[in-house]
Write a protein that holds these residues in place. Structure first.
Motif, PDB file in Angstrom:
ATOM      1  N   LEU A   8       0.807  -1.214   0.000  1.00 26.08           N
ATOM      2  CA  LEU A   8       0.000   0.000   0.000  1.00 26.08           C
ATOM      3  C   LEU A   8       0.844   1.269   0.000  1.00 26.08           C
ATOM      4  O   LEU A   8       0.356   2.335  -0.374  1.00 26.08           O
ATOM      5  CB  LEU A   8      -0.915   0.020   1.223  1.00 26.08           C
ATOM      6  CG  LEU A   8      -2.039  -1.012   1.242  1.00 26.08           C
ATOM      7  CD1 LEU A   8      -2.681  -1.047   2.625  1.00 26.08           C
ATOM      8  CD2 LEU A   8      -3.082  -0.685   0.180  1.00 26.08           C
ATOM      9  N   GLU A   9       2.087   1.150   0.422  1.00 22.23           N
ATOM     10  CA  GLU A   9       2.936   2.338   0.598  1.00 22.23           C
ATOM     11  C   GLU A   9       3.041   3.160  -0.683  1.00 22.23           C
ATOM     12  O   GLU A   9       2.838   4.374  -0.645  1.00 22.23           O
ATOM     13  CB  GLU A   9       4.332   1.912   1.076  1.00 22.23           C
ATOM     14  CG  GLU A   9       5.212   3.053   1.535  1.00 22.23           C
ATOM     15  CD  GLU A   9       4.953   3.475   2.968  1.00 22.23           C
ATOM     16  OE1 GLU A   9       5.422   4.550   3.345  1.00 22.23           O
ATOM     17  OE2 GLU A   9       4.264   2.728   3.706  1.00 22.23           O
ATOM     18  N   LEU A  20      -7.539  -3.875  -5.366  1.00 23.09           N
ATOM     19  CA  LEU A  20      -7.770  -4.947  -4.398  1.00 23.09           C
ATOM     20  C   LEU A  20      -7.442  -6.306  -4.996  1.00 23.09           C
ATOM     21  O   LEU A  20      -6.861  -7.157  -4.309  1.00 23.09           O
ATOM     22  CB  LEU A  20      -9.217  -4.910  -3.896  1.00 23.09           C
ATOM     23  CG  LEU A  20      -9.540  -5.944  -2.816  1.00 23.09           C
ATOM     24  CD1 LEU A  20     -10.434  -5.349  -1.744  1.00 23.09           C
ATOM     25  CD2 LEU A  20     -10.206  -7.190  -3.417  1.00 23.09           C
ATOM     26  N   ASP A  21      -7.811  -6.546  -6.247  1.00 26.13           N
ATOM     27  CA  ASP A  21      -7.545  -7.869  -6.810  1.00 26.13           C
ATOM     28  C   ASP A  21      -6.036  -8.121  -6.929  1.00 26.13           C
ATOM     29  O   ASP A  21      -5.567  -9.250  -6.764  1.00 26.13           O
ATOM     30  CB  ASP A  21      -8.253  -8.074  -8.146  1.00 26.13           C
ATOM     31  CG  ASP A  21      -8.011  -6.960  -9.154  1.00 26.13           C
ATOM     32  OD1 ASP A  21      -7.103  -6.130  -8.939  1.00 26.13           O
ATOM     33  OD2 ASP A  21      -8.755  -6.920 -10.165  1.00 26.13           O
ATOM     34  N   VAL A  57      -6.920   5.478   2.148  1.00 24.42           N
ATOM     35  CA  VAL A  57      -7.803   6.229   1.264  1.00 24.42           C
ATOM     36  C   VAL A  57      -8.275   5.260   0.187  1.00 24.42           C
ATOM     37  O   VAL A  57      -7.461   4.575  -0.448  1.00 24.42           O
ATOM     38  CB  VAL A  57      -7.076   7.428   0.634  1.00 24.42           C
ATOM     39  CG1 VAL A  57      -7.994   8.129  -0.367  1.00 24.42           C
ATOM     40  CG2 VAL A  57      -6.615   8.398   1.723  1.00 24.42           C
ATOM     41  N   ARG A  58      -9.589   5.192  -0.019  1.00 23.76           N
ATOM     42  CA  ARG A  58     -10.177   4.260  -0.982  1.00 23.76           C
ATOM     43  C   ARG A  58     -10.677   5.020  -2.196  1.00 23.76           C
ATOM     44  O   ARG A  58     -11.279   6.095  -2.067  1.00 23.76           O
ATOM     45  CB  ARG A  58     -11.325   3.492  -0.337  1.00 23.76           C
ATOM     46  CG  ARG A  58     -11.902   2.386  -1.219  1.00 23.76           C
ATOM     47  CD  ARG A  58     -12.970   1.625  -0.493  1.00 23.76           C
ATOM     48  NE  ARG A  58     -14.146   2.458  -0.209  1.00 23.76           N
ATOM     49  CZ  ARG A  58     -15.369   1.980  -0.075  1.00 23.76           C
ATOM     50  NH1 ARG A  58     -15.588   0.676  -0.187  1.00 23.76           N
ATOM     51  NH2 ARG A  58     -16.375   2.779   0.191  1.00 23.76           N
ATOM     52  N   SER A  74      -2.259   3.949   1.290  1.00 23.02           N
ATOM     53  CA  SER A  74      -2.144   4.247   2.717  1.00 23.02           C
ATOM     54  C   SER A  74      -1.756   5.706   2.917  1.00 23.02           C
ATOM     55  O   SER A  74      -1.219   6.354   2.008  1.00 23.02           O
ATOM     56  CB  SER A  74      -1.112   3.337   3.367  1.00 23.02           C
ATOM     57  OG  SER A  74       0.176   3.574   2.832  1.00 23.02           O
ATOM     58  N   VAL A  75      -2.025   6.216   4.098  1.00 21.14           N
ATOM     59  CA  VAL A  75      -1.572   7.562   4.435  1.00 21.14           C
ATOM     60  C   VAL A  75      -0.050   7.544   4.520  1.00 21.14           C
ATOM     61  O   VAL A  75       0.562   6.507   4.837  1.00 21.14           O
ATOM     62  CB  VAL A  75      -2.187   8.040   5.758  1.00 21.14           C
ATOM     63  CG1 VAL A  75      -3.699   8.093   5.665  1.00 21.14           C
ATOM     64  CG2 VAL A  75      -1.756   7.140   6.924  1.00 21.14           C
ATOM     65  N   PRO A  76       0.622   8.651   4.220  1.00 21.01           N
ATOM     66  CA  PRO A  76       2.093   8.670   4.251  1.00 21.01           C
ATOM     67  C   PRO A  76       2.641   8.289   5.622  1.00 21.01           C
ATOM     68  O   PRO A  76       2.131   8.714   6.662  1.00 21.01           O
ATOM     69  CB  PRO A  76       2.420  10.133   3.909  1.00 21.01           C
ATOM     70  CG  PRO A  76       1.239  10.634   3.159  1.00 21.01           C
ATOM     71  CD  PRO A  76       0.059   9.928   3.751  1.00 21.01           C
TER      72      PRO A  76
END
Length: 343
Positions: free
Chosen positions: A36-37, A43-44, A71-72, A86-88
């Motif tokens: 996520l970084e 998602l898949d 965040v989506r 992801s958030v930082p």
């Protein structure tokens, strides 16, 4: 976009705290946070890479999103196309809290459970943390060694800030007195970036063997020294062109903090540098200090109060220092100089 949770939603998260920590630790060990970084990522793709079931991962990611860590982007029946980032700084933060060297793991060694469920009794003074569990100031060599070891574990933000500003702090400096400098861990990091500097740790005599070990382990046999003393009853030794208070002043009432700054002014050579580094009071720092605020409810001898950086800048100016500056960083540094010419 920043979303503020309602009090009811926040209470729900707090009530499920152990489950939230399980989610975060799982996300770290699975490698999900690494994926996520850089984000955003589908998602898949995440499900394929991690070899997990997409629908279950979708719900797992909902848990992370509810905590404010994701965040989506996108929604609909095709959950596989939903993208996440992801958030930082999330991975580093989770590693710091649940990793093998986590500061929170170290703090959990303290006997906070003596207060758990009895905070009202503690607030009335009926329940306390006894000296056998936590003495402040430490009263035995064993207590001193344990306290200084624990303090060294939490030095990461200080080390980062001092390294960031090394080129501004140490050029032209010859001798630094690190007041209350623990086992010398911070002093050793300073010496790594300041080859012309000699650092003496000023601390209770019982700490000397700990500094000796640091001196040997870190390879600064001739530049890391120790001066034994008690800054509550003795004057700071003179002959230094830099003095530092790192995570020291917040542990004492205003009159003691003022006395120590005054002592530093008297001890410094003209033109000398004073450095203060604390967890200055902000909402983030209050949150990260939550454990100690909780634990020290049962300890009357330790003030441990976070103050705003402005408290120290005003105190330094009132004490005669000039060029008072707040240097930015993970933890800010407050610096000031004793005038080269005394008026």
């Amino acid at each position: 976009m920043t979303v503020t949770l309602s009090p009811r939603a926040l209470m729900s998260l707090l009530a499920n705290g152990p489950k939230a920590m399980d989610v975060l630790e799982t996300a770290l060990t699975l490698g999900l946070l690494d994926e996520l970084e850089p984000g955003p990522v589908r998602l898949d793709t995440l499900a394929d890479d991690l070899k997990v079931r997409p629908l279950r991962l979708y719900k797992f990611l909902d848990c992370l999103e509810s905590l404010g860590f994701l965040v989506r982007e996108g929604s609909g029946d095709d959950i596989g196309a939903t993208r996440y980032r992801s958030v930082p700084g999330l991975r580093a933060a989770v590693e710091a809290v649940v990793g093998p060297d986590a500061l929170e793991r170290d703090r959990d060694r303290y006997p906070w459970r003596l207060l758990h469920g009895r905070l009202a009794d503690s607030l009335r003074g009926e329940v306390s943390i006894g000296d056998d569990d936590f003495a402040w100031p430490p009263k035995t060599d064993e207590q001193t060694a344990d306290f200084e070891r624990s303090m060294a574990v939490g030095l990461g933000p200080v080390v980062e800030a001092v390294r960031q500003h090394a080129d501004r702090l140490w050029p032209g400096r010859r001798r630094l007195l690190d007041v209350g400098g623990g086992d010398g861990t911070l002093a050793a990091h300073v010496l790594d970036t300041a080859p012309e500097l000699h650092v003496d740790v000023y601390n209770l005599p019982a700490v000397a063997p700990l500094v000796d070990r640091t001196r040997v382990a870190r390879g600064h046999p001739d530049r890391l020294g120790f001066v034994g003393g008690d800054f509550l009853t003795e004057e700071l030794p003179p002959g230094y062109d830099a003095i530092s208070f790192v995570r020291v002043l917040h542990d004492w009432p205003d009159e003691v903090a003022r006395h120590l700054v005054t002592q530093a002014y008297a001890a410094l050579e003209p033109g000398g540098l004073l450095l203060i580094c604390e967890e200055f009071r902000t909402p983030d720092r209050l949150a990260m200090q939550f454990f100690w605020s909780y634990f020290l409810i049962g300890v009357d001898t330790c003030v441990s109060r976070l103050r705003e950086a402005e408290y120290y800048t005003a105190l330094l100016a009132e004490s005669g220092f000039t060029e008072v500056t707040v240097l930015p960083g993970t933890w800010e540094l407050v610096t000031a100089r004793k005038p080269a010419v005394q008026g």
